[in-house]
Design a protein around this motif. Structure first.
Motif, PDB file in Angstrom:
ATOM      1  N   GLU A 114     -10.390  15.804  -4.480  1.00  0.00           N
ATOM      2  CA  GLU A 114      -9.222  16.110  -4.654  1.00  0.00           C
ATOM      3  C   GLU A 114      -7.567  16.719  -4.270  1.00  0.00           C
ATOM      4  N   ALA A 115      -8.743  17.758  -3.744  1.00  0.00           N
ATOM      5  CA  ALA A 115      -7.814  18.623  -3.235  1.00  0.00           C
ATOM      6  C   ALA A 115      -6.958  17.967  -1.465  1.00  0.00           C
ATOM      7  N   GLU A 116      -7.425  17.532  -0.646  1.00  0.00           N
ATOM      8  CA  GLU A 116      -7.414  16.252   0.000  1.00  0.00           C
ATOM      9  C   GLU A 116      -6.128  15.801  -0.342  1.00  0.00           C
ATOM     10  N   LEU A 117      -6.512  14.874  -1.308  1.00  0.00           N
ATOM     11  CA  LEU A 117      -5.897  13.949  -1.730  1.00  0.00           C
ATOM     12  C   LEU A 117      -4.448  14.100  -1.745  1.00  0.00           C
ATOM     13  N   ARG A 118      -4.395  15.574  -2.720  1.00  0.00           N
ATOM     14  CA  ARG A 118      -3.331  16.428  -3.510  1.00  0.00           C
ATOM     15  C   ARG A 118      -2.578  17.100  -1.979  1.00  0.00           C
ATOM     16  N   GLU A 119      -2.676  17.124  -0.905  1.00  0.00           N
ATOM     17  CA  GLU A 119      -2.901  17.834  -0.079  1.00  0.00           C
ATOM     18  C   GLU A 119      -2.015  16.210   0.674  1.00  0.00           C
ATOM     19  N   LEU A 120      -2.130  15.387   0.575  1.00  0.00           N
ATOM     20  CA  LEU A 120      -1.406  14.048   1.500  1.00  0.00           C
ATOM     21  C   LEU A 120      -0.795  13.438   0.637  1.00  0.00           C
ATOM     22  N   LEU A 121      -1.290  13.747  -0.758  1.00  0.00           N
ATOM     23  CA  LEU A 121       0.364  13.001  -1.857  1.00  0.00           C
ATOM     24  C   LEU A 121       1.316  13.977  -1.771  1.00  0.00           C
ATOM     25  N   GLY A 122       0.695  15.434  -1.615  1.00  0.00           N
ATOM     26  CA  GLY A 122       2.068  16.711  -1.446  1.00  0.00           C
ATOM     27  C   GLY A 122       2.601  17.098  -0.621  1.00  0.00           C
ATOM     28  N   ALA A 123       2.215  16.014   0.554  1.00  0.00           N
ATOM     29  CA  ALA A 123       3.081  16.527   1.997  1.00  0.00           C
ATOM     30  C   ALA A 123       4.452  16.554   2.283  1.00  0.00           C
ATOM     31  N   PRO A 124       5.563  16.305   2.850  1.00  0.00           N
ATOM     32  CA  PRO A 124       6.953  16.572   2.376  1.00  0.00           C
ATOM     33  C   PRO A 124       7.052  15.046   3.134  1.00  0.00           C
ATOM     34  N   ARG A 125       7.858  14.217   2.419  1.00  0.00           N
ATOM     35  CA  ARG A 125       8.588  13.288   3.037  1.00  0.00           C
ATOM     36  C   ARG A 125       9.692  12.461   2.459  1.00  0.00           C
ATOM     37  N   PRO A 126      10.524  13.541   3.830  1.00  0.00           N
ATOM     38  CA  PRO A 126      12.257  13.312   3.909  1.00  0.00           C
ATOM     39  C   PRO A 126      12.041  12.020   4.831  1.00  0.00           C
ATOM     40  N   GLY A 127      12.705  11.375   3.186  1.00  0.00           N
ATOM     41  CA  GLY A 127      13.096   9.646   3.317  1.00  0.00           C
ATOM     42  C   GLY A 127      11.655   8.846   4.278  1.00  0.00           C
ATOM     43  N   PRO A 128      12.085   7.568   5.270  1.00  0.00           N
ATOM     44  CA  PRO A 128      11.221   6.584   5.855  1.00  0.00           C
ATOM     45  C   PRO A 128      10.769   7.545   6.055  1.00  0.00           C
ATOM     46  N   SER A 129       8.824   7.489   5.597  1.00  0.00           N
ATOM     47  CA  SER A 129       8.305   8.470   7.141  1.00  0.00           C
ATOM     48  C   SER A 129       6.467   7.674   6.906  1.00  0.00           C
ATOM     49  N   VAL A 130       5.624   7.904   7.858  1.00  0.00           N
ATOM     50  CA  VAL A 130       4.283   7.548   7.237  1.00  0.00           C
ATOM     51  C   VAL A 130       3.239   8.805   7.339  1.00  0.00           C
ATOM     52  N   LEU A 131       2.237   8.407   6.629  1.00  0.00           N
ATOM     53  CA  LEU A 131       1.141   9.662   7.087  1.00  0.00           C
ATOM     54  C   LEU A 131      -0.248   9.036   7.020  1.00  0.00           C
ATOM     55  N   ILE A 132       0.032   9.530   8.806  1.00  0.00           N
ATOM     56  CA  ILE A 132      -2.244   8.426   8.960  1.00  0.00           C
ATOM     57  C   ILE A 132      -3.206   9.508   8.872  1.00  0.00           C
ATOM     58  N   SER A 146       6.113   5.769   3.665  1.00  0.00           N
ATOM     59  CA  SER A 146       7.117   5.313   2.289  1.00  0.00           C
ATOM     60  C   SER A 146       8.604   4.945   2.987  1.00  0.00           C
ATOM     61  N   PRO A 147       9.239   3.983   2.643  1.00  0.00           N
ATOM     62  CA  PRO A 147       9.088   2.988   1.256  1.00  0.00           C
ATOM     63  C   PRO A 147       8.133   2.226   1.495  1.00  0.00           C
ATOM     64  N   PRO A 148       7.178   1.385   1.148  1.00  0.00           N
ATOM     65  CA  PRO A 148       5.391   1.239   1.081  1.00  0.00           C
ATOM     66  C   PRO A 148       5.549  -0.003   2.448  1.00  0.00           C
ATOM     67  N   ASP A 149       6.570  -0.568   2.476  1.00  0.00           N
ATOM     68  CA  ASP A 149       6.638  -1.808   4.050  1.00  0.00           C
ATOM     69  C   ASP A 149       7.874  -1.314   5.203  1.00  0.00           C
ATOM     70  N   VAL A 150       7.443   0.303   5.423  1.00  0.00           N
ATOM     71  CA  VAL A 150       8.188   1.202   6.343  1.00  0.00           C
ATOM     72  C   VAL A 150       7.765   0.551   7.867  1.00  0.00           C
ATOM     73  N   LEU A 151       6.680  -0.260   7.529  1.00  0.00           N
ATOM     74  CA  LEU A 151       5.702  -0.373   9.473  1.00  0.00           C
ATOM     75  C   LEU A 151       4.679  -1.640   9.241  1.00  0.00           C
ATOM     76  N   PRO A 152       5.020  -2.602   9.579  1.00  0.00           N
ATOM     77  CA  PRO A 152       3.271  -4.035   9.873  1.00  0.00           C
ATOM     78  C   PRO A 152       2.248  -3.342   9.706  1.00  0.00           C
ATOM     79  N   PHE A 153       1.441  -2.931   9.471  1.00  0.00           N
ATOM     80  CA  PHE A 153      -0.167  -2.851   8.651  1.00  0.00           C
ATOM     81  C   PHE A 153      -0.835  -3.051  10.691  1.00  0.00           C
ATOM     82  N   CYS A 154      -1.828  -2.634  11.207  1.00  0.00           N
ATOM     83  CA  CYS A 154      -1.931  -2.904  11.788  1.00  0.00           C
ATOM     84  C   CYS A 154      -3.999  -2.113  12.076  1.00  0.00           C
ATOM     85  N   PHE A 155      -4.485  -2.478  10.449  1.00  0.00           N
ATOM     86  CA  PHE A 155      -5.706  -2.082  11.083  1.00  0.00           C
ATOM     87  C   PHE A 155      -6.481  -2.944  11.614  1.00  0.00           C
ATOM     88  N   GLY A 156      -7.881  -1.954  12.303  1.00  0.00           N
ATOM     89  CA  GLY A 156      -8.528  -3.004  13.238  1.00  0.00           C
ATOM     90  C   GLY A 156      -9.355  -1.749  14.154  1.00  0.00           C
TER      91      GLY A 156
END
Ligand SMILES: Nc1nc2c(ncn2[C@@H]2O[C@H](COP(=O)(O)OP(=O)(O)OP(=O)(O)O)[C@@H](O)[C@H]2O)c(=O)[nH]1
Ligand SMILES: O=C(O)[C@H](O)COP(=O)(O)O
Length: 237
Positions: A114-132, A146-156
């Motif tokens: 939970e602490a990790e997820l809250r750290e991730l969700l609480g990280a500052p996000r000034p406008g469009p951004s990506v946390l990896i 942020s926003p959800p479709d801010v970049l293409p997804f490249c899983f693999g």
């Protein structure tokens, strides 16, 4: 009204999951492991982060039914076409419904914290951004867009670097968050060895969830002091 961050859990049919464990686990065990990981993930977010809406993306009617039991919304894909396609469908869905961001987490993280997820969700996000959040094998084990479709997804293969490059090339601010628990997902026999080591190291006080997963991967309930469970599995006729 813009909603906050939607949690997105992509889940493929349990019968097709964990194929990389095919050498060490029989099909029924792989399916049971995938189901356990999925149920545990849904329960975690419902109990620990109830303030966030949940979306499960799946082609499976069984997983659809399971997700709704955890009060998750369900986005049915016509057929599984890979994680990036599932993530893209989710981003379109969440953007249309006014979510400011989406956090995609695979359903196979060994130990959600939970602490990790809250750290991730609480990280500052000034406008469009990506946390990896990189996986131990270079994959991406959590991706907050942020926003959800801010970049293409490249899983693999080595997708955390691919997502970093995608953000950099588009001038989207990004951060890499290395989080110990989120790094560890159960994909390969080596991951099961890591799980075995973790359970043995903790001896009697390993996190219960890890012990349950460890037992699922073994032929019988072995005490942490006994042999590697899947070795026992391999030697069992
Ligand atoms: N909805 C959806 N989810 C997927 C798809 N492919 C993978 N996932 C999910 O994405 C997460 C990461 O999956 P992988 O590690 O790539 O696949 P896996 O089934 O866990 O393992 P392998 O079969 O060994 O690749 C898991 O939660 C999967 O269920 C897909 O095509 N559609
Ligand atoms: O980065 C990815 O592609 C996803 O996290 C899946 O990676 P995995 O196959 O290593 O779980």
């Amino acid at each position: 009204m813009s909603l906050d961050t939607l949690i997105v859990i992509p889940v493929k049919d349990f019968g097709e999951a964990k194929s990389r464990l095919g050498q060490v686990l029989a099909p029924d065990r792989r399916s049971a492991l995938a189901r356990r990981l999925c149920e545990r993930t849904l329960a975690f977010f419902r109990e620990r982060l109830p303030e966030h809406d949940l979306l499960v993306v799946t082609a499976s009617p069984v997983i659809d039914d399971l997700a709704r039991r955890y009060d998750a919304a369900v986005l049915r894909e016509p057929r599984p076409r890979g994680l990036s396609t599932a993530a893209t469908l989710a981003a379109e869905w969440s953007r249309r419904r006014g979510y400011a961001a989406q956090l995609l987490v695979p359903a196979d993280i060994a130990h959600l914290d939970e602490a990790e997820l809250r750290e991730l969700l609480g990280a500052p996000r000034p406008g469009p951004s990506v946390l990896i959040c990189p996986a131990s094998d270079g994959g991406t084990n959590a991706l907050l867009t942020s926003p959800p479709d801010v970049l293409p997804f490249c899983f693999g293969e080595r997708s955390s670097e691919a997502h970093r490059q995608a953000a950099h090339q588009r001038g989207v601010p990004y951060r890499i968050l290395d989080l110990d628990h989120l790094r560890f997902d159960l994909d390969t026999p080596e991951d099961l060895d890591t799980l075995d080591t973790l359970v043995r190291q903790h001896s009697g006080d390993a996190p219960q969830e890890l012990v349950k997963l460890w037992n699922l991967c073994s032929t019988r309930h072995l005490s942490p002091s006994s042999m590697t469970p899947w070795a026992a599995w391999l030697t069992t006729p």
